[in-house]
Scaffold this motif. Structure first.
Motif, PDB file in Angstrom:
ATOM      1  N   GLY B 369      25.021   4.855  38.754  1.00 53.28           N
ATOM      2  CA  GLY B 369      23.570   4.925  38.631  1.00 53.28           C
ATOM      3  C   GLY B 369      22.970   5.912  39.603  1.00 53.28           C
ATOM      4  O   GLY B 369      23.352   7.091  39.615  1.00 53.28           O
ATOM      5  N   TYR B 370      22.083   5.418  40.459  1.00 54.98           N
ATOM      6  CA  TYR B 370      21.378   6.269  41.417  1.00 54.98           C
ATOM      7  C   TYR B 370      22.372   7.062  42.267  1.00 54.98           C
ATOM      8  O   TYR B 370      23.227   6.479  42.940  1.00 54.98           O
ATOM      9  CB  TYR B 370      20.488   5.376  42.290  1.00 54.98           C
ATOM     10  N   LEU B 371      22.296   8.372  42.207  1.00 57.50           N
ATOM     11  CA  LEU B 371      23.199   9.279  42.937  1.00 57.50           C
ATOM     12  C   LEU B 371      24.670   8.904  42.745  1.00 57.50           C
ATOM     13  O   LEU B 371      25.489   9.035  43.658  1.00 57.50           O
ATOM     14  CB  LEU B 371      22.837   9.301  44.428  1.00 57.50           C
ATOM     15  N   GLY B 372      24.981   8.386  41.550  1.00 62.78           N
ATOM     16  CA  GLY B 372      26.368   8.082  41.220  1.00 62.78           C
ATOM     17  C   GLY B 372      26.838   6.712  41.694  1.00 62.78           C
ATOM     18  O   GLY B 372      27.978   6.321  41.440  1.00 62.78           O
ATOM     19  N   LEU B 373      25.956   5.962  42.375  1.00 66.14           N
ATOM     20  CA  LEU B 373      26.355   4.646  42.887  1.00 66.14           C
ATOM     21  C   LEU B 373      26.084   3.559  41.849  1.00 66.14           C
ATOM     22  O   LEU B 373      25.117   3.660  41.089  1.00 66.14           O
ATOM     23  CB  LEU B 373      25.557   4.328  44.161  1.00 66.14           C
ATOM     24  N   PRO B 374      26.902   2.515  41.812  1.00 68.99           N
ATOM     25  CA  PRO B 374      26.617   1.410  40.901  1.00 68.99           C
ATOM     26  C   PRO B 374      25.222   0.861  41.190  1.00 68.99           C
ATOM     27  O   PRO B 374      24.900   0.581  42.354  1.00 68.99           O
ATOM     28  CB  PRO B 374      27.689   0.375  41.257  1.00 68.99           C
ATOM     29  N   THR B 375      24.410   0.731  40.139  1.00 63.28           N
ATOM     30  CA  THR B 375      23.000   0.408  40.338  1.00 63.28           C
ATOM     31  C   THR B 375      22.547  -0.640  39.335  1.00 63.28           C
ATOM     32  O   THR B 375      22.883  -0.559  38.157  1.00 63.28           O
ATOM     33  CB  THR B 375      22.139   1.679  40.152  1.00 63.28           C
ATOM     34  N   SER B 376      21.790  -1.604  39.816  1.00 68.19           N
ATOM     35  CA  SER B 376      21.174  -2.559  38.904  1.00 68.19           C
ATOM     36  C   SER B 376      19.686  -2.287  38.857  1.00 68.19           C
ATOM     37  O   SER B 376      19.018  -2.252  39.885  1.00 68.19           O
ATOM     38  CB  SER B 376      21.434  -3.986  39.390  1.00 68.19           C
ATOM     39  N   VAL B 377      19.166  -2.069  37.653  1.00 73.33           N
ATOM     40  CA  VAL B 377      17.723  -1.884  37.494  1.00 73.33           C
ATOM     41  C   VAL B 377      17.160  -3.166  36.896  1.00 73.33           C
ATOM     42  O   VAL B 377      17.608  -3.613  35.843  1.00 73.33           O
ATOM     43  CB  VAL B 377      17.408  -0.694  36.567  1.00 73.33           C
ATOM     44  N   ASN B 378      16.191  -3.766  37.587  1.00 71.57           N
ATOM     45  CA  ASN B 378      15.611  -5.015  37.113  1.00 71.57           C
ATOM     46  C   ASN B 378      14.094  -4.937  37.132  1.00 71.57           C
ATOM     47  O   ASN B 378      13.506  -4.340  38.026  1.00 71.57           O
ATOM     48  CB  ASN B 378      16.050  -6.180  38.013  1.00 71.57           C
ATOM     49  N   ASN B 379      13.509  -5.591  36.181  1.00 69.84           N
ATOM     50  CA  ASN B 379      12.060  -5.615  36.089  1.00 69.84           C
ATOM     51  C   ASN B 379      11.461  -6.488  37.203  1.00 69.84           C
ATOM     52  O   ASN B 379      12.103  -7.403  37.715  1.00 69.84           O
ATOM     53  CB  ASN B 379      11.661  -6.155  34.710  1.00 69.84           C
ATOM     54  N   VAL B 380      10.222  -6.195  37.546  1.00 70.61           N
ATOM     55  CA  VAL B 380       9.463  -6.929  38.571  1.00 70.61           C
ATOM     56  C   VAL B 380       9.525  -8.442  38.330  1.00 70.61           C
ATOM     57  O   VAL B 380       9.844  -9.235  39.220  1.00 70.61           O
ATOM     58  CB  VAL B 380       7.982  -6.461  38.531  1.00 70.61           C
ATOM     59  N   GLU B 381       9.228  -8.820  37.094  1.00 67.35           N
ATOM     60  CA  GLU B 381       9.135 -10.251  36.768  1.00 67.35           C
ATOM     61  C   GLU B 381      10.511 -10.915  36.810  1.00 67.35           C
ATOM     62  O   GLU B 381      10.644 -12.059  37.263  1.00 67.35           O
ATOM     63  CB  GLU B 381       8.514 -10.391  35.373  1.00 67.35           C
ATOM     64  N   THR B 382      11.536 -10.178  36.350  1.00 66.25           N
ATOM     65  CA  THR B 382      12.897 -10.715  36.378  1.00 66.25           C
ATOM     66  C   THR B 382      13.274 -11.113  37.802  1.00 66.25           C
ATOM     67  O   THR B 382      13.826 -12.188  38.033  1.00 66.25           O
ATOM     68  CB  THR B 382      13.893  -9.634  35.891  1.00 66.25           C
ATOM     69  N   LEU B 383      12.938 -10.240  38.750  1.00 65.11           N
ATOM     70  CA  LEU B 383      13.308 -10.495  40.143  1.00 65.11           C
ATOM     71  C   LEU B 383      12.569 -11.703  40.698  1.00 65.11           C
ATOM     72  O   LEU B 383      13.121 -12.492  41.473  1.00 65.11           O
ATOM     73  CB  LEU B 383      13.050  -9.235  40.985  1.00 65.11           C
TER      74      LEU B 383
END
Ligand SMILES: Cc1cc2nc3c(=O)[nH]c(=O)nc-3n(C[C@H](O)[C@H](O)[C@H](O)COP(=O)(O)O)c2cc1C
Ligand code: SF4
Ligand code: SF4
Ligand code: FES
Lengths: 181, 605
Positions: B369-383
């Protein structure tokens, strides 16, 4: 059984697509066996007096007469095919769409570097069809059933497509027949 | 080259340590100071960040809030989305134009004020709304627009336009906004109580694998729209042997008609940061990024202050909650005005300082993901849900909501209803019940899930809001009996034409063609064949587009063709079959007839 009739026309085209049709060589004899040519520059029949199965259109619409002819084709043919890039998207003639009509005429008849026109008049005989403000692809003027791309589409493409249409088969053109680079 | 520009650019680039991946911050700052990012500035930025000018230019030309052309010191961005138009945005725009003496898209001759329009700014419940620089002005009328211009001409300071502060934290010093929360219903998970920090403590007492197992047991699915199971996403991100991982909170909230994240960001930021910290612990991340849409810049100072406070409380930073080795911090990355940057891979591109183009998948962000690093993208509400799940346990969470869809959902309701605003309700609630709460029983049509969702009519009002039936990231737009469905479809298509990133042909060209086809039908010149064409074109765009934008942009067409077929059939042309009725010979030859000084010989068909 009566042979199916086909009609062809060249609107704002260069006749290259018709030449490509003739390029099927000896198979033109087979074609003549299969179909009867109705209104077409090939036999010089000028007007529709019978309904046709297929109409092949070369060239887009650049003037009012093209529109008239194309509408006649629509009324008199079951299936209309836009043959070649000019019919499909205007092609080379549509390059004028970038220039206002008045400037086009002035460049062509008065100002162009190779123009010789001592009368300094733009031809304006009542017999000359009026130009459309831009060149239209055929499907923007009437409904078109099939498009055969290419400039011109190769003879084999035309042959295969026409064969399928006349036999009522789906048009399945192999990759070689519709690849253009 | 002008010395001051050179110095400014140098200073701005130094503030991000000449890190090329912080390009958006750099160009945003230059834009703010000069009103544009000129060719000269691009040249300087490229030199400082050791990249090519074209890289800078591609960023500047991509985002709506950046421009090469100089803009006024004050930029008025009026939302012209469909909800605002329903509330009179056109009259407001006309008043702005008249009072400023310019047309939309122009800048006043003194270089002070630029007037432009924009897609949804997340204020659909208080429409018509506009951004004036970072300041939100809401409930606009033509009178108010004139007043605003008059005032701006006096003092030129948008901050002074803020008169009546909104409720809750909107009134706090660091926000100072007229924005209203419009919280209409507080559900059990997010809006009913303040954050306690208990969730984080519970999580840190577990192993990361246990945290993930709990999130899975709670059957939490993403609240941002796609509904992917959060626990599974975290598991994928944690897998593999990367030394560093990243958690990103998606606060781009770009889907028109969605404004529930705005309310969370204003009222529950602690809960969101808590959930993010839990996520970081679960996946093993030490860097967190909140991607905040440019339209919500008015919340940035406030959010920074919450982060600072959390650092001083020891729930952010080094050794969180005294746990040796758990170091995690969060930075806020501002967007610059692009709907596509809500799509997670485009969002990551934007965080990396390039155009917000989506990336090819695989690899998925969880892998690279971000700059090649494993990345989790989560929505505001999910968090936020994560924090509560850890606090009260997964069983408590699954007991809320329906069999298949656990928990509550924040819904943003706008349009033709008596009580627009944010409703936190258990998933599985019938649409009819929702409409009753909002005072929209007479609705003709409901757009569920924003333009990328679907439009349904009264025969669907007994269907339920959940992942397996009517799924939504939060947007519910109500259209009353008098609204013209086809015009709504047309407006949605206009949105997608504007927001397509342009990378792939089906979406870049397809959406334009869809809009043309709908316009032809609206003008009453379309035939049955045009309907069939519209359907097949929509299906092609959906099937062949590269990312979620183009894969969903035909939905307004497809869902109305299915659910509101009669509105299309009513406008079909009656003329001769086989002709294209939008082609008019008389109009097409009128220029030539004028030039030739004679009439057409073929005018009669
Ligand atoms: C065009 C497009 C726009 C999107 N916009 C948003 C957005 O504004 N906010 C959001 O949370 N997710 C948005 N998404 C979904 C994200 O790609 C992603 O699925 C989501 O952020 C994941 O978080 P979640 O699993 O918690 O929902 C968008 C997707 C697409 C295709
Ligand atoms: S498509 Fe090519 S060959 Fe056919 S009419 Fe046009 S220019 Fe001539
Ligand atoms: S579908 Fe649209 S937004 Fe997505 S990559 Fe293609 S052009 Fe860009
Ligand atoms: S603010 Fe205009 S539609 Fe959301």
């Amino acid at each position: 059984m009566e042979k199916p009739r086909i009609a062809t026309t060249s609107l704002a085209g260069c006749f290259g697509c018709h030449m490509s049709l003739l390029d099927i060589d000896a198979r033109i004899l087979d074609l003549a066996e299969l179909v009867e040519f109705h209104k077409s520059p090939i036999n010089d029949i000028k007007a529709f007096d019978q309904h046709c199965a297929v109409g092949l259109i070369e060239g887009g619409c650049c003037n009012e007469e093209n529109v008239k002819v194309l509408r006649e084709f629509r009324r008199n043919c079951d299936i209309l095919v836009s043959v070649g890039d000019c019919a499909i998207m205007g092609g080379i003639p549509a390059m004028r769409n970038l220039v206002p009509l008045e400037e086009c005429l002035q460049e062509a008849y008065l100002n162009g570097p190779t123009v010789f026109n001592p009368s300094k008049r733009i031809p304006n005989d009542p017999e000359i069809p009026l130009l459309l403000e831009k060149v239209y692809p055929c499907h923007e003027v009437v409904e078109i059933d099939y498009h055969l791309p290419g400039c011109p589409p190769p003879a084999d493409t035309l042959w295969e497509a026409l064969g399928a249409l006349l036999k009522g088969n789906p048009i399945e053109l192999s990759y070689e027949l519709i690849k253009y680079d | 080259m002008s010395e001051t520009l050179k110095e400014t650019v140098g200073e701005v680039c130094r503030s991000v340590e000449f890190d090329r991946s912080r390009m958006i911050d750099v160009v945003r700052e230059v834009q703010k100071r000069y009103g544009n990012v000129s060719g000269e500035a691009m040249e300087l930025i490229a030199r400082e960040l050791k990249t090519h000018r074209v890289e800078v230019e591609s960023v500047v030309s991509f985002y709506a809030f950046l421009s090469e052309m100089r803009q006024g010191k004050v930029v008025i961005r009026l939302c012209n989305d469909v909800i605002d138009r329903m509330h009179g945005a056109d009259r407001v725009l006309a008043a702005f134009e008249e009072e400023l003496g310019i047309r939309v898209g122009e800048t006043t001759p003194d270089g002070e004020i630029t007037l432009t329009t924009t897609a949804c700014i997340g204020m659909s419940d208080q429409a018509p709304a506009a951004l004036i620089n970072d300041v939100v002005v809401n409930h606009l009328s033509s009178d108010l627009a004139r007043e605003i211009v008059w005032e701006l001409k006096q003092h030129g300071n948008p901050a002074l336009l803020v008169k009546n502060l909104g409720d809750g934290n909107n009134a706090s010093e660091l926000v100072s906004a007229m924005v209203k929360n419009n919280i209409r219903h507080r559900g059990a998970v997010i809006l009913s109580r303040a954050a306690t920090g208990q969730g984080l403590e519970t999580a840190l007492a577990m192993t990361p694998a246990e945290v993930i197992r709990n999130v899975k047991t709670a059957r939490l699915r993403g609240r941002g729209g796609a509904g992917f199971p959060t626990g599974m996403k975290w598991e994928f991100t944690r897998a593999g042997s990367a030394a560093e991982r990243v958690i990103v909170c998606n606060a781009d909230e770009g889907e028109p008609g969605t404004f529930k994240d705005r309310v969370i960001l204003t009222e529950c930021p602690d809960l969101m940061f808590e959930g993010m910290t839990i996520g970081a612990y679960a996946i093993g991340a030490s860097l967190g990024i909140v991607y905040l849409r440019a339209e919500y810049a008015y919340l940035k100072r406030f959010l920074e202050s919450v982060l600072d406070r959390r650092r001083s409380e020891g729930v952010l930073g080094r050794g969180i909650c005294g746990l040796e080795g758990f170091d995690f911090d969060i930075r806020i990355q501002m967007g610059a005005g692009a709907y596509i940057c809500g799509e997670e891979t485009a969002l990551l591109s934007s965080c990396e300082g390039v155009r917000g183009d989506p990336k090819n998948r695989p690899p998925f962000p969880a892998q690279k993901g971000y700059l090649g690093l494993p990345t989790s993208v989560n929505n505001v509400e999910t968090l936020c849900c994560v924090a509560r799940i850890m606090e009260h346990g997964p069983g408590w969470f699954t007991a809320l909501g329906s069999e298949q869809s656990a928990g509550t959902k924040l819904l943003s309701i706008s349009g033709d209803c008596k009580r627009s605003g944010v409703y936190e309700l258990p998933l599985g609630i019938p649409l009819r019940e929702l409409l009753k709460l909002a005072g929209a029983e007479d609705a003709q049509a409901i757009q569920v899930g924003g333009p990328s969702g679907q439009m349904v009519g009264p025969d669907a009002f007994d269907r339920t809001i959940c992942y397996d039936d009517l799924s939504t990231g939060g947007s519910i737009m109500v259209f009353g009996p008098k609204r013209k469905i086809l015009e709504v479809v047309d407006a949605f298509l206009e949105f997608f034409v504007e927001e397509s990133c342009g990378y792939c042909t089906p979406c870049r060209v397809g959406n334009v063609l869809l809009k043309k086809a709908v316009a032809k039908l609206i003008s009453g010149k379309g035939s049955q064949k045009d309907l069939a064409y519209l359907q097949s074109l929509a299906e092609t765009v959906k099937k062949t587009s590269r990312c979620g934008l183009g894969q969903t942009s035909p939905n307004p067409v497809l869902s109305t063709l299915e659910n509101f077929r009669s509105v299309y059939e009513e406008v079909l042309v009656a003329g001769e079959a086989g002709l294209q009725h939008d082609f008019e010979l008389s109009r097409a030859v009128s220029q030539a007839a004028r030039i030739a000084g004679r009439t057409s010989a073929h005018l009669h068909p």
